[in-house]
Design a protein around this motif. Structure first.
Motif, PDB file in Angstrom:
ATOM      1  N   VAL A  59       3.021  20.895 -18.808  1.00 22.21           N
ATOM      2  CA  VAL A  59       3.529  20.392 -17.587  1.00 22.21           C
ATOM      3  C   VAL A  59       2.622  20.282 -16.592  1.00 22.21           C
ATOM      4  CG1 VAL A  59       5.868  20.872 -18.077  1.00 22.21           C
ATOM      5  CG2 VAL A  59       4.698  22.746 -16.717  1.00 22.21           C
ATOM      6  N   VAL A  60       2.348  19.350 -15.580  1.00 20.01           N
ATOM      7  CA  VAL A  60       1.578  19.376 -14.494  1.00 20.01           C
ATOM      8  C   VAL A  60       2.511  18.926 -13.384  1.00 20.01           C
ATOM      9  CG1 VAL A  60      -0.556  19.207 -15.587  1.00 20.01           C
ATOM     10  CG2 VAL A  60       0.721  17.226 -15.112  1.00 20.01           C
ATOM     11  N   GLU A  61       2.251  19.293 -11.921  1.00 20.58           N
ATOM     12  CA  GLU A  61       2.897  18.711 -10.963  1.00 20.58           C
ATOM     13  C   GLU A  61       1.790  18.639  -9.975  1.00 20.58           C
ATOM     14  OE1 GLU A  61       6.287  19.966  -7.642  1.00 20.58           O
ATOM     15  OE2 GLU A  61       5.868  21.375  -9.485  1.00 20.58           O
ATOM     16  N   TYR A  62       1.931  17.254  -9.374  1.00 27.16           N
ATOM     17  CA  TYR A  62       0.766  16.722  -8.465  1.00 27.16           C
ATOM     18  C   TYR A  62       1.503  16.339  -7.258  1.00 27.16           C
ATOM     19  CZ  TYR A  62      -2.474  16.666 -12.480  1.00 27.16           C
ATOM     20  OH  TYR A  62      -3.147  16.753 -13.578  1.00 27.16           O
ATOM     21  N   SER A  63       0.902  16.501  -6.054  1.00 25.47           N
ATOM     22  CA  SER A  63       0.906  15.610  -4.907  1.00 25.47           C
ATOM     23  C   SER A  63      -0.062  14.717  -4.897  1.00 25.47           C
ATOM     24  CB  SER A  63       1.491  16.359  -3.633  1.00 25.47           C
ATOM     25  OG  SER A  63       1.605  15.432  -2.521  1.00 25.47           O
ATOM     26  N   VAL A  64       0.305  13.288  -4.871  1.00 33.05           N
ATOM     27  CA  VAL A  64      -1.223  12.261  -4.867  1.00 33.05           C
ATOM     28  C   VAL A  64      -1.021  11.644  -3.645  1.00 33.05           C
ATOM     29  CG1 VAL A  64      -2.070  10.490  -6.185  1.00 33.05           C
ATOM     30  CG2 VAL A  64      -0.638  12.307  -7.353  1.00 33.05           C
ATOM     31  N   GLN A  65      -2.419  11.397  -3.103  1.00 33.71           N
ATOM     32  CA  GLN A  65      -2.491  10.147  -1.968  1.00 33.71           C
ATOM     33  C   GLN A  65      -3.449   9.261  -2.574  1.00 33.71           C
ATOM     34  OE1 GLN A  65      -5.490  10.947   1.341  1.00 33.71           O
ATOM     35  NE2 GLN A  65      -3.573  11.174   2.599  1.00 33.71           N
ATOM     36  N   ALA A  66      -3.244   8.082  -2.480  1.00 33.32           N
ATOM     37  CA  ALA A  66      -4.184   6.868  -2.850  1.00 33.32           C
ATOM     38  C   ALA A  66      -4.285   6.120  -1.833  1.00 33.32           C
ATOM     39  CB  ALA A  66      -3.776   6.336  -4.251  1.00 33.32           C
ATOM     40  N   LEU A  67      -5.713   5.926  -1.178  1.00 35.58           N
ATOM     41  CA  LEU A  67      -5.889   5.171  -0.187  1.00 35.58           C
ATOM     42  C   LEU A  67      -6.820   3.993  -0.544  1.00 35.58           C
ATOM     43  CD1 LEU A  67      -6.254   7.610   2.690  1.00 35.58           C
ATOM     44  CD2 LEU A  67      -4.130   6.267   1.900  1.00 35.58           C
ATOM     45  N   LEU A  68      -6.836   2.586  -0.015  1.00 36.20           N
ATOM     46  CA  LEU A  68      -7.597   1.749  -0.276  1.00 36.20           C
ATOM     47  C   LEU A  68      -8.229   1.111   0.758  1.00 36.20           C
ATOM     48  CD1 LEU A  68      -4.940  -0.409  -2.117  1.00 36.20           C
ATOM     49  CD2 LEU A  68      -6.450   1.400  -3.221  1.00 36.20           C
ATOM     50  N   GLU A  69      -9.595   0.614   0.480  1.00 32.31           N
ATOM     51  CA  GLU A  69     -10.601  -0.088   1.440  1.00 32.31           C
ATOM     52  C   GLU A  69     -10.906  -1.434   0.847  1.00 32.31           C
ATOM     53  OE1 GLU A  69     -13.727   2.077   3.121  1.00 32.31           O
ATOM     54  OE2 GLU A  69     -12.548   3.645   3.966  1.00 32.31           O
ATOM     55  N   GLY A  70     -11.128  -2.309   1.620  1.00 38.02           N
ATOM     56  CA  GLY A  70     -11.742  -3.547   1.298  1.00 38.02           C
ATOM     57  C   GLY A  70     -11.678  -4.668   2.180  1.00 38.02           C
ATOM     58  N   ASP A  71     -11.805  -5.884   1.544  1.00 43.01           N
ATOM     59  CA  ASP A  71     -11.492  -7.065   2.557  1.00 43.01           C
ATOM     60  C   ASP A  71      -9.902  -7.291   3.038  1.00 43.01           C
ATOM     61  OD1 ASP A  71     -13.984  -7.387   2.253  1.00 43.01           O
ATOM     62  OD2 ASP A  71     -13.541  -8.745   0.382  1.00 43.01           O
ATOM     63  N   ILE A  72      -9.434  -6.193   4.027  1.00 36.44           N
ATOM     64  CA  ILE A  72      -8.061  -6.217   4.488  1.00 36.44           C
ATOM     65  C   ILE A  72      -8.023  -6.623   6.006  1.00 36.44           C
ATOM     66  CG2 ILE A  72      -7.406  -4.874   2.461  1.00 36.44           C
ATOM     67  CD1 ILE A  72      -7.817  -2.431   4.379  1.00 36.44           C
ATOM     68  N   ASP A  73      -9.372  -6.902   6.625  1.00 43.42           N
ATOM     69  CA  ASP A  73      -9.130  -6.823   8.002  1.00 43.42           C
ATOM     70  C   ASP A  73      -8.126  -7.652   8.710  1.00 43.42           C
ATOM     71  OD1 ASP A  73     -11.469  -5.444   7.212  1.00 43.42           O
ATOM     72  OD2 ASP A  73     -12.670  -6.444   8.819  1.00 43.42           O
ATOM     73  N   VAL A  74      -7.826  -8.824   8.024  1.00 36.80           N
ATOM     74  CA  VAL A  74      -6.977  -9.962   8.615  1.00 36.80           C
ATOM     75  C   VAL A  74      -5.291  -9.519   8.496  1.00 36.80           C
ATOM     76  CG1 VAL A  74      -8.441 -11.993   7.860  1.00 36.80           C
ATOM     77  CG2 VAL A  74      -6.569 -11.037   6.421  1.00 36.80           C
ATOM     78  N   SER A  75      -5.212  -8.260   7.717  1.00 32.17           N
ATOM     79  CA  SER A  75      -3.926  -7.991   7.787  1.00 32.17           C
ATOM     80  C   SER A  75      -3.796  -7.097   9.090  1.00 32.17           C
ATOM     81  CB  SER A  75      -3.399  -7.032   6.694  1.00 32.17           C
ATOM     82  OG  SER A  75      -4.479  -5.714   6.707  1.00 32.17           O
ATOM     83  N   TYR A  76      -4.815  -6.549   9.818  1.00 28.14           N
ATOM     84  CA  TYR A  76      -4.554  -5.999  11.208  1.00 28.14           C
ATOM     85  C   TYR A  76      -4.915  -6.846  12.265  1.00 28.14           C
ATOM     86  CZ  TYR A  76      -5.371  -1.330   8.639  1.00 28.14           C
ATOM     87  OH  TYR A  76      -5.037  -0.265   7.754  1.00 28.14           O
ATOM     88  N   THR A  77      -5.899  -7.731  12.121  1.00 27.57           N
ATOM     89  CA  THR A  77      -6.159  -8.585  13.299  1.00 27.57           C
ATOM     90  C   THR A  77      -5.602 -10.038  13.205  1.00 27.57           C
ATOM     91  OG1 THR A  77      -7.992  -9.597  11.763  1.00 27.57           O
ATOM     92  CG2 THR A  77      -8.493  -7.534  13.187  1.00 27.57           C
ATOM     93  N   LYS A  78      -5.075 -10.476  12.247  1.00 29.03           N
ATOM     94  CA  LYS A  78      -4.470 -11.830  11.959  1.00 29.03           C
ATOM     95  C   LYS A  78      -2.980 -11.747  11.539  1.00 29.03           C
ATOM     96  CE  LYS A  78      -8.243 -13.883  13.265  1.00 29.03           C
ATOM     97  NZ  LYS A  78      -8.663 -14.214  14.513  1.00 29.03           N
ATOM     98  N   ALA A  79      -2.325 -10.607  11.288  1.00 28.15           N
ATOM     99  CA  ALA A  79      -0.999 -10.370  10.812  1.00 28.15           C
ATOM    100  C   ALA A  79      -0.796 -11.260   9.559  1.00 28.15           C
ATOM    101  CB  ALA A  79      -0.009 -10.924  11.756  1.00 28.15           C
ATOM    102  N   ASP A  80      -1.902 -11.119   8.873  1.00 24.29           N
ATOM    103  CA  ASP A  80      -1.888 -11.754   7.353  1.00 24.29           C
ATOM    104  C   ASP A  80      -1.818 -10.905   6.262  1.00 24.29           C
ATOM    105  OD1 ASP A  80      -2.373 -13.364   5.133  1.00 24.29           O
ATOM    106  OD2 ASP A  80      -4.256 -14.045   5.811  1.00 24.29           O
ATOM    107  N   ASN A  81      -0.604 -10.716   5.631  1.00 18.39           N
ATOM    108  CA  ASN A  81      -0.214  -9.707   4.683  1.00 18.39           C
ATOM    109  C   ASN A  81      -0.805 -10.360   3.384  1.00 18.39           C
ATOM    110  OD1 ASN A  81       0.866  -8.127   6.572  1.00 18.39           O
ATOM    111  ND2 ASN A  81       2.856  -8.853   6.102  1.00 18.39           N
ATOM    112  N   SER A  82      -1.515 -11.231   3.273  1.00 18.81           N
ATOM    113  CA  SER A  82      -1.772 -11.830   1.835  1.00 18.81           C
ATOM    114  C   SER A  82      -2.792 -10.910   1.032  1.00 18.81           C
ATOM    115  CB  SER A  82      -2.159 -13.218   1.709  1.00 18.81           C
ATOM    116  OG  SER A  82      -3.323 -13.381   2.849  1.00 18.81           O
ATOM    117  N   VAL A  83      -3.465 -10.068   1.965  1.00 18.36           N
ATOM    118  CA  VAL A  83      -4.504  -9.351   1.425  1.00 18.36           C
ATOM    119  C   VAL A  83      -3.934  -7.801   1.068  1.00 18.36           C
ATOM    120  CG1 VAL A  83      -6.419 -10.607   2.446  1.00 18.36           C
ATOM    121  CG2 VAL A  83      -5.495  -8.574   3.744  1.00 18.36           C
TER     122      VAL A  83
END
Length: 321
Positions: A31-55
């Protein structure tokens, strides 16, 4: 209105994904017990600046991918390899995602010893929590240079390893001036809660060759490398044994000896960081009733724990290039 701001950095994902995995080898279970955090970076700027969730790869999808790999990955029992597998899949599957940052906190489960024919044997499928310290793994998987030029960075270690020894520690010859009230002692209780991290050198990760980008190949495990599954236990053993046996002149001096040994034992480790907060135990003064409970080595036997304030000693020791 003129733009007065710009997006300089963005990262998102899922945190605190709790996973308990049972791996069955017939009647023998792991048995193993984990708490996992997974974060992403990339071409995602428009989701913040243009309210474009397609990325946006939904954070719920990141959670589901974590669970799916927890079920299917052959590397689930090793947090370093599982974190690298998860990060590699994320940057390989999505063309616009260039970096993945995976942090795993592993809780301790140890087999319960049971009596069998007069011998103590570990039970096949029963476990107990034998300590509150946790293994910590922090992984960066970087595909910025291309999906066929993935590189990995790993920092691993231990958090919250509580240790104490009742003698074999002194603290003398420190700076004395008008602000000094601390008395020099040639014997004292030494206790701390160890946070240890060690960082490996950057390494290449083979790109997945299957259509779903689920493949993850582990190369030959050179001793002391990121792929060596014995490194975590060796680092823990060095920490405990050095602490126990060192005739400590200070927390700083013992810390340095621990880190030196970990670097000497593991050729792939480039730096070691310890953070050691003092857990203070102060002898109770009983002179008011004619009892000596202050004299070190012979009479100081009853102590009171002090939670705060506490000293905090930290250092990073790096391999010479």
């Amino acid at each position: 209105m003129a733009e007065l701001s710009s997006l300089s950095h963005a990262r998102y994902g899922k945190d605190k994904v709790r996973v308990l995995r049972v791996v069955r080898e017939g009647s023998w279970h792991h048995v193993v017990e984990y708490s996992v955090q997974a974060l992403l970076e990339g071409d995602i700027d428009v989701s913040y600046t243009k309210a474009d969730n397609s990325v946006v790869v939904a954070t719920d999808s990141v959670k589901n991918i974590t669970y799916y790999l927890a079920k299917t990955s052959p590397h689930i029992l090793n947090p370093e390899r599982f974190a690298l597998h998860l990060g590699t899949h994320l940057v390989s599957k999505y063309a616009h995602i260039h970096k993945a940052f995976v942090t795993i906190e592993q809780l301790r489960w140890t087999r319960i010893p049971v009596e069998t024919d007069g011998q103590s044997e570990p039970h096949a499928h029963s476990f107990y929590r034998d300590g509150e310290d946790k293994r910590i793994v922090k992984v960066e998987v970087d595909a910025t240079a291309g999906k066929n030029q993935i590189v990995g960075k790993v920092t691993a270690g231990i958090n919250d390893l509580l240790i104490l020894k009742s003698t074999g520690s002194a603290f003398t010859n420190f700076v004395r001036d008008e602000y000094t009230t601390l008395v020099e002692v040639d014997d004292r209780i030494f206790s701390t809660s160890v946070d240890l991290s060690y960082t490996f050198g950057q390494f290449n990760i083979p790109a997945p060759k299957d259509e779903k980008k689920l493949d993850f190949v582990v190369p030959k495990a050179e001793p002391g490398s990121i792929w060596d599954v014995e490194v975590p236990e060796k680092a823990r053993k060095v920490t405990l044994e050095t602490f126990a046996t060192d005739d400590s002149a200070s927390v700083q001096a013992t810390l340095y000896k621990m880190a030196q040994q970990i670097i000497a034992d593991n050729s792939g480790i480039q730096s070691v960081t310890y953070t050691l907060p003092n857990k203070h135990y102060v002898p109770v003064d009983m002179k008011y009733i004619g009892v000596d409970n202050i004299t070190p080595l012979t009479e100081a036997e009853v102590f009171t724990p002090l939670a705060a304030p506490s000293g905090l000693i930290s250092a990073t020791i790096s391999r010479k290039q």
